[in-house]
Design an enzyme around this catalytic site. Structure first.
Site, PDB file in Angstrom:
ATOM      1  N   ARG A  53     -17.468  -7.181 -32.542  1.00  9.29           N
ATOM      2  CA  ARG A  53     -18.894  -6.604 -32.268  1.00  9.29           C
ATOM      3  C   ARG A  53     -19.031  -5.265 -31.760  1.00  9.29           C
ATOM      4  O   ARG A  53     -17.751  -4.700 -31.498  1.00  9.29           O
ATOM      5  CB  ARG A  53     -19.300  -7.717 -31.572  1.00  9.29           C
ATOM      6  CG  ARG A  53     -18.477  -8.387 -30.429  1.00  9.29           C
ATOM      7  CD  ARG A  53     -17.890  -7.751 -29.258  1.00  9.29           C
ATOM      8  NE  ARG A  53     -18.928  -6.677 -28.522  1.00  9.29           N
ATOM      9  CZ  ARG A  53     -18.386  -5.567 -27.841  1.00  9.29           C
ATOM     10  NH1 ARG A  53     -17.286  -5.073 -28.026  1.00  9.29           N
ATOM     11  NH2 ARG A  53     -19.272  -5.027 -27.452  1.00  9.29           N
ATOM     12  N   GLY A  54     -20.184  -4.746 -31.404  1.00  8.95           N
ATOM     13  CA  GLY A  54     -20.146  -3.130 -30.972  1.00  8.95           C
ATOM     14  C   GLY A  54     -20.582  -2.509 -32.330  1.00  8.95           C
ATOM     15  O   GLY A  54     -20.000  -2.816 -33.426  1.00  8.95           O
ATOM     16  N   ARG A  96     -26.624  -8.968 -38.675  1.00  9.95           N
ATOM     17  CA  ARG A  96     -26.621  -8.589 -37.254  1.00  9.95           C
ATOM     18  C   ARG A  96     -27.734  -7.230 -37.288  1.00  9.95           C
ATOM     19  O   ARG A  96     -27.537  -6.198 -37.630  1.00  9.95           O
ATOM     20  CB  ARG A  96     -25.681  -8.149 -36.169  1.00  9.95           C
ATOM     21  CG  ARG A  96     -24.769  -9.361 -36.094  1.00  9.95           C
ATOM     22  CD  ARG A  96     -23.845  -9.116 -34.808  1.00  9.95           C
ATOM     23  NE  ARG A  96     -24.845  -9.183 -33.482  1.00  9.95           N
ATOM     24  CZ  ARG A  96     -24.223  -8.428 -32.334  1.00  9.95           C
ATOM     25  NH1 ARG A  96     -23.005  -8.267 -32.430  1.00  9.95           N
ATOM     26  NH2 ARG A  96     -25.055  -8.809 -31.562  1.00  9.95           N
ATOM     27  N   GLN A 203     -19.834  -9.385 -22.091  1.00  8.26           N
ATOM     28  CA  GLN A 203     -18.717  -8.399 -22.796  1.00  8.26           C
ATOM     29  C   GLN A 203     -18.163  -7.598 -21.681  1.00  8.26           C
ATOM     30  O   GLN A 203     -17.118  -7.197 -22.030  1.00  8.26           O
ATOM     31  CB  GLN A 203     -19.706  -7.707 -23.649  1.00  8.26           C
ATOM     32  CG  GLN A 203     -19.831  -8.378 -24.934  1.00  8.26           C
ATOM     33  CD  GLN A 203     -21.341  -9.143 -25.039  1.00  8.26           C
ATOM     34  OE1 GLN A 203     -21.770  -9.342 -23.982  1.00  8.26           O
ATOM     35  NE2 GLN A 203     -22.023  -9.053 -26.180  1.00  8.26           N
ATOM     36  N   ASP A 244     -27.174   0.665 -29.913  1.00  8.04           N
ATOM     37  CA  ASP A 244     -26.990  -0.097 -31.347  1.00  8.04           C
ATOM     38  C   ASP A 244     -27.960   0.904 -32.329  1.00  8.04           C
ATOM     39  O   ASP A 244     -27.640   0.697 -33.694  1.00  8.04           O
ATOM     40  CB  ASP A 244     -27.371  -1.369 -31.171  1.00  8.04           C
ATOM     41  CG  ASP A 244     -26.174  -2.392 -30.874  1.00  8.04           C
ATOM     42  OD1 ASP A 244     -25.724  -2.351 -29.696  1.00  8.04           O
ATOM     43  OD2 ASP A 244     -25.649  -2.717 -31.886  1.00  8.04           O
ATOM     44  N   ASN A 254     -30.023  -1.115 -27.163  1.00  5.38           N
ATOM     45  CA  ASN A 254     -28.574  -1.425 -26.428  1.00  5.38           C
ATOM     46  C   ASN A 254     -28.574  -2.949 -25.814  1.00  5.38           C
ATOM     47  O   ASN A 254     -29.806  -3.513 -25.656  1.00  5.38           O
ATOM     48  CB  ASN A 254     -28.078  -0.131 -25.530  1.00  5.38           C
ATOM     49  CG  ASN A 254     -26.478  -0.580 -25.284  1.00  5.38           C
ATOM     50  OD1 ASN A 254     -25.737  -0.569 -26.284  1.00  5.38           O
ATOM     51  ND2 ASN A 254     -26.185  -0.479 -24.274  1.00  5.38           N
ATOM     52  N   LYS A 255     -27.479  -3.181 -25.556  1.00  3.67           N
ATOM     53  CA  LYS A 255     -27.230  -4.646 -24.987  1.00  3.67           C
ATOM     54  C   LYS A 255     -28.426  -4.956 -23.844  1.00  3.67           C
ATOM     55  O   LYS A 255     -28.726  -4.139 -23.125  1.00  3.67           O
ATOM     56  CB  LYS A 255     -26.056  -4.870 -24.437  1.00  3.67           C
ATOM     57  CG  LYS A 255     -25.462  -5.930 -23.940  1.00  3.67           C
ATOM     58  CD  LYS A 255     -25.797  -7.342 -24.516  1.00  3.67           C
ATOM     59  CE  LYS A 255     -25.010  -7.005 -26.078  1.00  3.67           C
ATOM     60  NZ  LYS A 255     -25.813  -8.086 -27.071  1.00  3.67           N
TER      61      LYS A 255
HETATM   62  O1  MRU Z   1     -23.646  -7.772 -29.004  1.00  2.00           O
HETATM   63  P1  MRU Z   1     -22.906  -6.641 -29.264  1.00  2.00           P
HETATM   64  O2  MRU Z   1     -21.507  -6.933 -28.110  1.00  2.00           O
HETATM   65  O3  MRU Z   1     -22.394  -6.276 -30.248  1.00  2.00           O
HETATM   66  O4  MRU Z   1     -23.283  -5.451 -28.194  1.00  2.00           O
HETATM   67  C1  MRU Z   1     -22.748  -4.237 -28.100  1.00  2.00           C
HETATM   68  C2  MRU Z   1     -23.437  -3.198 -27.618  1.00  2.00           C
HETATM   69  O5  MRU Z   1     -24.635  -3.324 -27.199  1.00  2.00           O
HETATM   70  C3  MRU Z   1     -22.882  -1.830 -27.312  1.00  2.00           C
HETATM   71  O6  MRU Z   1     -23.300  -0.980 -26.295  1.00  2.00           O
HETATM   72  C4  MRU Z   1     -23.188  -1.008 -28.788  1.00  2.00           C
HETATM   73  O7  MRU Z   1     -23.062  -1.778 -29.990  1.00  2.00           O
HETATM   74  C5  MRU Z   1     -22.358   0.224 -28.844  1.00  2.00           C
HETATM   75  S1  MRU Z   1     -20.804  -0.044 -29.090  1.00  2.00           S
HETATM   76  C6  MRU Z   1     -20.065   1.575 -29.194  1.00  2.00           C
END
Ligand code: MRU
Length: 344
Positions: A53-54, A96, A203, A244, A254-255
């Protein structure tokens, strides 16, 4: 730096051909399991369920994944090869929807096929391998550059708040939001990091606190609802988050929870920076309102991590994976080419 490798191409584990090696992040921080995946549905599942993820790491996993899938299943005929590639691309892209790096990486792989369509299937496979590895290796350099630019904003003793995990585990080596911290730390600067735990998938607690501590960075874990308190107490000098997808007007997905952090930072006059590779800037998306937000399973909120259900049976649950922070709350965007500030 530590030696965590979230995703890479493995060419030794199976005698029958390459696999995508994924450090299963659903098991961290206490269990380290590397999965060696060759089947498309398992690569899809690993992305969907956040084993990898990320945003950058998802793009890398998809690029390596589609190469590995085509290598194992390649039809000998070019037309059949291209049509199999296209259906695999659409399938992985649907895993995703918010992270633009996923489609960016898959489109780059598709571009490679287009460039080599007049050659042979073995040649196309070699070119796909090369592009997937380039996506992986470029990420390391891009993130290091983001780190160099971001580190210029840091001074000894500063407190940094971050949300979710945008570190090594979210990319290939340095990550984005944690890259400036790693670079400054490598140079001997002492910093204090506050890591939001990041409900509902934790996370921050499971991944950010883990990788920062492993690197020897002074890290304090806080619940998401403690961010206002540490800011009010003057413990936070700067906020670094990842993203993202950044829309053309600077609005940033973002998250979930990032919007709240950004609003708080503005309230307390704390600069809030988004750390972003150019591959995450989507000029086709005009504003944040146009970004598709992934909705996730209610059980992540009601049950996951608990020994028993913590909410009434069948309660309605709202569980978006991301929120959108309007550009007005963002001080600047730290990219591999420097810090961008509006107007763009
Ligand atoms: O749902 P996730 O864990 O994939 O979400 C990740 C994030 O929101 C990160 O901040 C984003 O992907 C940037 S990672 C360099």
């Amino acid at each position: 730096m530590h030696t965590l490798r979230p995703v890479y191409l493995d060419e030794e584990h199976f005698a029958t051909g390459p696999s995508v090696a994924i450090l299963d992040q659903t098991q961290l921080p206490h269990t380290h399991i590397t999965l060696y995946l060759t089947e498309l549905n398992l690569i899809y599942e690993a992305i969907k369920s956040l084993r990898v993820r990320g945003a950058p790491a998802i793009g890398i996993a998809a690029a390596l994944g589609i190469y590995v899938h085509m290598k194992h299943t390649a039809p000998a005929n070019i037309d059949a090869f291209i049509s199999a590639f296209e259906s695999a691309r659409a399938y992985l892209a649907s895993s995703r929807p918010t992270a633009v790096n996923l489609t960016w990486a898959l489109n780059r792989m598709a571009g490679t096929i287009k460039d080599h369509a007049s050659t042979t299937v073995p040649n196309i496979l070699l070119a796909l391998r090369e592009t997937a590895l380039a996506i992986l290796n470029e990420d390391t350099n891009v993130c290091r550059s983001i780190g160099e630019h971001g580190a210029q904003l840091l001074k000894p003793g500063m407190g940094i708040l971050t949300h979710c995990n945008a570190g090594t585990l979210a990319a290939s080596q340095y990550g984005t939001a944690l890259a400036p911290i790693y670079i400054a730390h490598e140079r001997g600067m002492s910093l204090r990091v506050y890591a939001d735990e990041t409900r509902p998938l934790l996370q921050g607690a499971r991944l950010t606190a883990y990788e920062l501590r492993m690197a020897g960075v002074d890290t304090t874990l806080i619940c998401d609802n403690m961010a206002a308190d540490v800011m009010q107490k003057g413990l936070v000098d700067i906020v670094f988050v990842g993203c993202d997808r950044v829309a053309a007007n600077g609005d940033t997905a973002n998250k979930i929870g990032t919007l709240g952090v950004a609003i708080l930072a503005k309230n307390f006059n704390i600069p809030c920076y988004v750390c972003v590779p150019f591959s995450t800037i989507d000029t086709q998306t005009i504003t944040g309102a146009d970004i598709e937000i992934e909705q996730r399973n209610p059980r992540e909120v009601t049950q996951m991590w608990y020994e028993k259900d913590m909410a009434p049976k069948n309660v309605k649950v709202y569980n978006p994976a991301f929120d959108v922070t309007p550009a007005a709350y963002i001080t600047g965007y730290i990219t591999e080419n420097g810090v961008l500030k509006p107007p763009f």
